[in-house]
Write a protein that holds these residues in place. Sequence first.
Motif, PDB file in Angstrom:
ATOM      1  N   LEU A  19       0.827  -1.218   0.000  1.00  0.00           N
ATOM      2  CA  LEU A  19       0.000   0.000   0.000  1.00  0.00           C
ATOM      3  C   LEU A  19       0.854   1.257   0.000  1.00  0.00           C
ATOM      4  CD1 LEU A  19      -2.833  -0.886   2.546  1.00  0.00           C
ATOM      5  CD2 LEU A  19      -3.026  -0.718   0.059  1.00  0.00           C
ATOM      6  N   ASN A  20       1.999   1.201   0.648  1.00  0.00           N
ATOM      7  CA  ASN A  20       2.871   2.364   0.740  1.00  0.00           C
ATOM      8  C   ASN A  20       3.325   2.849  -0.633  1.00  0.00           C
ATOM      9  OD1 ASN A  20       4.317   4.308   2.308  1.00  0.00           O
ATOM     10  ND2 ASN A  20       6.200   3.140   1.982  1.00  0.00           N
ATOM     11  N   ASP A  21       3.374   1.925  -1.596  1.00  0.00           N
ATOM     12  CA  ASP A  21       3.757   2.286  -2.961  1.00  0.00           C
ATOM     13  C   ASP A  21       2.597   2.881  -3.750  1.00  0.00           C
ATOM     14  OD1 ASP A  21       6.440   1.394  -2.824  1.00  0.00           O
ATOM     15  OD2 ASP A  21       5.813  -0.676  -3.157  1.00  0.00           O
ATOM     16  N   ARG A  22       1.369   2.596  -3.326  1.00  0.00           N
ATOM     17  CA  ARG A  22       0.221   2.910  -4.182  1.00  0.00           C
ATOM     18  C   ARG A  22      -0.805   3.861  -3.555  1.00  0.00           C
ATOM     19  NH1 ARG A  22       0.138  -0.438  -8.666  1.00  0.00           N
ATOM     20  NH2 ARG A  22       1.659  -2.133  -8.613  1.00  0.00           N
ATOM     21  N   MET A  23      -0.570   4.298  -2.334  1.00  0.00           N
ATOM     22  CA  MET A  23      -1.464   5.267  -1.710  1.00  0.00           C
ATOM     23  C   MET A  23      -0.696   6.031  -0.642  1.00  0.00           C
ATOM     24  SD  MET A  23      -3.848   2.872   0.799  1.00  0.00           S
ATOM     25  CE  MET A  23      -4.519   4.220   1.777  1.00  0.00           C
ATOM     26  N   LYS A  28       0.736   7.576  11.258  1.00  0.00           N
ATOM     27  CA  LYS A  28       0.597   6.410  12.140  1.00  0.00           C
ATOM     28  C   LYS A  28       0.823   5.105  11.382  1.00  0.00           C
ATOM     29  CE  LYS A  28      -0.864   4.012  15.788  1.00  0.00           C
ATOM     30  NZ  LYS A  28      -1.079   2.691  15.208  1.00  0.00           N
ATOM     31  N   GLU A  29       0.282   5.007  10.177  1.00  0.00           N
ATOM     32  CA  GLU A  29       0.435   3.790   9.378  1.00  0.00           C
ATOM     33  C   GLU A  29       1.891   3.574   8.961  1.00  0.00           C
ATOM     34  OE1 GLU A  29      -4.129   4.195   7.665  1.00  0.00           O
ATOM     35  OE2 GLU A  29      -2.427   4.861   6.474  1.00  0.00           O
ATOM     36  N   LYS A  30       2.576   4.658   8.624  1.00  0.00           N
ATOM     37  CA  LYS A  30       3.994   4.547   8.281  1.00  0.00           C
ATOM     38  C   LYS A  30       4.813   4.157   9.506  1.00  0.00           C
ATOM     39  CE  LYS A  30       4.083   7.644   4.289  1.00  0.00           C
ATOM     40  NZ  LYS A  30       4.675   8.870   3.696  1.00  0.00           N
TER      41      LYS A  30
END
Length: 305
Positions: A19-23, A28-30
């Motif tokens: 997901l980090n690559d696409r949104m 917090k998520e990082k």
Amino acid sequence: MSFIKHRSKPDEMKVLETLNDRMNLTVKEKYDLTNLAKGFEGEQKFDEWLLTLSNEWNILNDLRFEMNNTYYQIDSLSLFSETIYQFEVKNYEGDYYIEKDTWYSIKGKEISNPFLQLTRAESLLRRFIKSLGFNYSIESYLIFINPEFHLYHAPRNQQIIFPTQLPRFMNNLSKKTSKVAKNHTKIVEQLLHFHLTESPYNRIPKYTFDGLKKGIICIKCRSFINTFNRMYLICDHCGNREKVTSAVLRSVDDYMILFPEEKVTRKVIQEWCKIVPGKTIINILSDHYKMIASGKNSHYIKSDK
């Protein structure tokens, strides 16, 4: 030493990485992704130490259990003779301190007490093992794997192993001998049977296919590749060159990580990869996946070949 259950990258980490690559992930998520990656790295380093043990040691990694509606997990569990060794691995980096049994980072931020986490898991594991009808003693250790870690006001506790103590600790384990070889088959079967394949904790953000950026991501710099060139894809950003087939298969894997319940079709993979023509997609899928033909619902599944 025998790894009966190998360690694998957590599903949650795979999803967040993809997901980090696409949104745009939240702060917090990082942060969650960074912690997962750091924890996994530390566990892999500890696995390298476990490789130094003899063949009499049976090791199971990444175990998750539930006892009386209470969930707990074990980073590494080793069976040797009549003893179960439980290891909780922490890849903390930097300076920490303890005041009145409370753990803090050097900046004064309170953190969860990892030793309480260890003793809680040991208590639950002991009750669980007993409920299965086995009589094993349990030794639990909190392993700090990162050489850049330091704990001020550290307690004198033989269950806490600091980075400088790790070589000596593993050497002592490797010297242990068993007069009678213990058959661990039955308890291993039970541990694997009750292991929870999915974690009840879900820190995955909500996402949809339409909401994610489409295209093939450079394996080296994580930029999106803009140009299709029959045999190879060349990244405009870093110049990395990769075969089209390899790049498409990576992208299919990403899709399956994010949408494990969805069917893999030519149409959806072509949209997912964006720059690769449909004919090329069909050829790659046909060569590496098994086609389930059912008209408009035709799709591809993993092939044994």
